[in-house]
Design a protein around this motif. Sequence first.
Motif, PDB file in Angstrom:
ATOM      1  N   LEU A   1       3.846   0.987  -0.625  1.00 38.96           N
ATOM      2  CA  LEU A   1       2.629   0.744   0.258  1.00 38.96           C
ATOM      3  C   LEU A   1       1.694   1.806   0.500  1.00 38.96           C
ATOM      4  O   LEU A   1       0.625   1.536   0.408  1.00 38.96           O
ATOM      5  N   TYR A   2       2.068   3.045   0.915  1.00 40.25           N
ATOM      6  CA  TYR A   2       1.280   4.144   0.769  1.00 40.25           C
ATOM      7  C   TYR A   2       0.370   4.402  -0.385  1.00 40.25           C
ATOM      8  O   TYR A   2      -0.834   4.560  -0.302  1.00 40.25           O
TER       9      TYR A   2
ATOM     10  N   LEU B   1       3.242  -1.660   9.197  1.00 47.66           N
ATOM     11  CA  LEU B   1       2.482  -0.434   9.075  1.00 47.66           C
ATOM     12  C   LEU B   1       2.941   0.690   9.919  1.00 47.66           C
ATOM     13  O   LEU B   1       2.829   1.819   9.624  1.00 47.66           O
ATOM     14  N   ALA B   2       3.831   0.435  11.058  1.00 46.63           N
ATOM     15  CA  ALA B   2       4.286   1.155  12.087  1.00 46.63           C
ATOM     16  C   ALA B   2       5.313   2.332  11.419  1.00 46.63           C
ATOM     17  O   ALA B   2       5.452   3.343  11.651  1.00 46.63           O
ATOM     18  N   SER B   3       5.917   1.692  10.448  1.00 41.95           N
ATOM     19  CA  SER B   3       6.938   2.422   9.769  1.00 41.95           C
ATOM     20  C   SER B   3       6.452   3.329   8.759  1.00 41.95           C
ATOM     21  O   SER B   3       7.253   4.185   8.250  1.00 41.95           O
ATOM     22  N   VAL B   4       5.121   3.473   8.477  1.00 38.39           N
ATOM     23  CA  VAL B   4       4.623   4.279   7.522  1.00 38.39           C
ATOM     24  C   VAL B   4       3.312   4.940   8.190  1.00 38.39           C
ATOM     25  O   VAL B   4       2.252   4.730   7.869  1.00 38.39           O
TER      26      VAL B   4
ATOM     27  N   VAL C   1      -6.485   1.778   8.729  1.00 44.63           N
ATOM     28  CA  VAL C   1      -5.751   0.359   8.020  1.00 44.63           C
ATOM     29  C   VAL C   1      -5.542  -0.425   9.236  1.00 44.63           C
ATOM     30  O   VAL C   1      -5.428   0.027  10.372  1.00 44.63           O
ATOM     31  N   ARG C   2      -5.530  -1.878   8.981  1.00 44.15           N
ATOM     32  CA  ARG C   2      -5.341  -2.743  10.086  1.00 44.15           C
ATOM     33  C   ARG C   2      -4.693  -4.096   9.155  1.00 44.15           C
ATOM     34  O   ARG C   2      -4.767  -3.951   7.947  1.00 44.15           O
TER      35      ARG C   2
END
Length: 354
Positions: free
Chosen positions: A157-158, A62-65, A74-75
């Motif tokens: 993912l986005y 998640l941190a990469s996007v 988001v979580r």
Amino acid sequence: MFKSFARACAVGLIALASLAAQAGELPQVVIVATGGTIAGAGASAVNSASYQAAKVPVDKLLASVPELNTVARVRGEQAFQIASESFTNEHLLTLGRKVAELVAKPDVDGVVVTHGTDTLEETAFFLNLTIHTDKPIVVVGSMRPGTALSADGALNLYDAVAVAGEPTARAKGVLVVMDDCIWSGRDVAKTINIRTDAFQSPWGPLGMIVEGKSYWFRAPVKRHTSNSEFDIANLTTLPRVDVGYGSGNANGDAFKAFAAAGAKAVINAGTGNGSVSKEVVPTLQELTARGVTVVRSSRVTGGGFVIRNAEQPDDKYGWVAAHDLNPQKARILTMLGLTVTNDPAQLQRMFWEY
């Protein structure tokens, strides 16, 4: 200077989106991670086909996007960290319960499941049949690890998060988002293993997603999710169902071995119209007489369509035709069907309806 200014603007927009999310103006989407290529890493940037799957945990994914924060709050939750070829029935049940628990929460608007692509279609179909909700559930993967040149995972993912938070995605069943396309989890399949457009359906995508916006062109008509007779809440185990592959010089040995090992049903991944070799027919007749369900599917890539009582007299033998479901998806529906009945007529009804 211009590039630095543009990047600063982008960072500022993401920060503003995060503030908006905290204020509750964006949908809440939970990402359930299971591993796969989307969480994979290669030895170098040119390793797009050879790499280790399931290496990156959900928080780092998640941190990469950071752009995810522009479309949803988001979580992440880490369900598994495995390559999807190792997905078992127990994994399906555990994941199904987790997703059902999440969509039952009033503050969750949608769920995204990150998944390896090898069995992604099977998991999507299982969730499509067992989760009673109208909320969007989106399964997503990638064909290249995040370390590769032109990696596809971040955008996939986005897009998946954007679709999961989109009100227009409600009541369309479980979706698969890959390569800018929105697919039905029922009929999409992996058709090649080295290109980003690997997932296809013989009936086409439900829609497209462009820069975070969904465009819809058709809707599923088969039964799914809240209209399904199967419910994850009622499932504790799944019966063993095995797939036997049809080919030239085929014989019944594999099917006999499956039955001896405890299979309650066998899927014939037949040639053409679910054809069964004359060497295999007696074995399948014998298994039917012993109470093993026989389902005729087709190994044809990209759209095997099995017509009942064509090639084989299904009515006479008490066999089931898989309609347009490929062997791996026929296995999923047969497992679930057998938790309700072993009547071939009722199982056939399920294949027509789902």
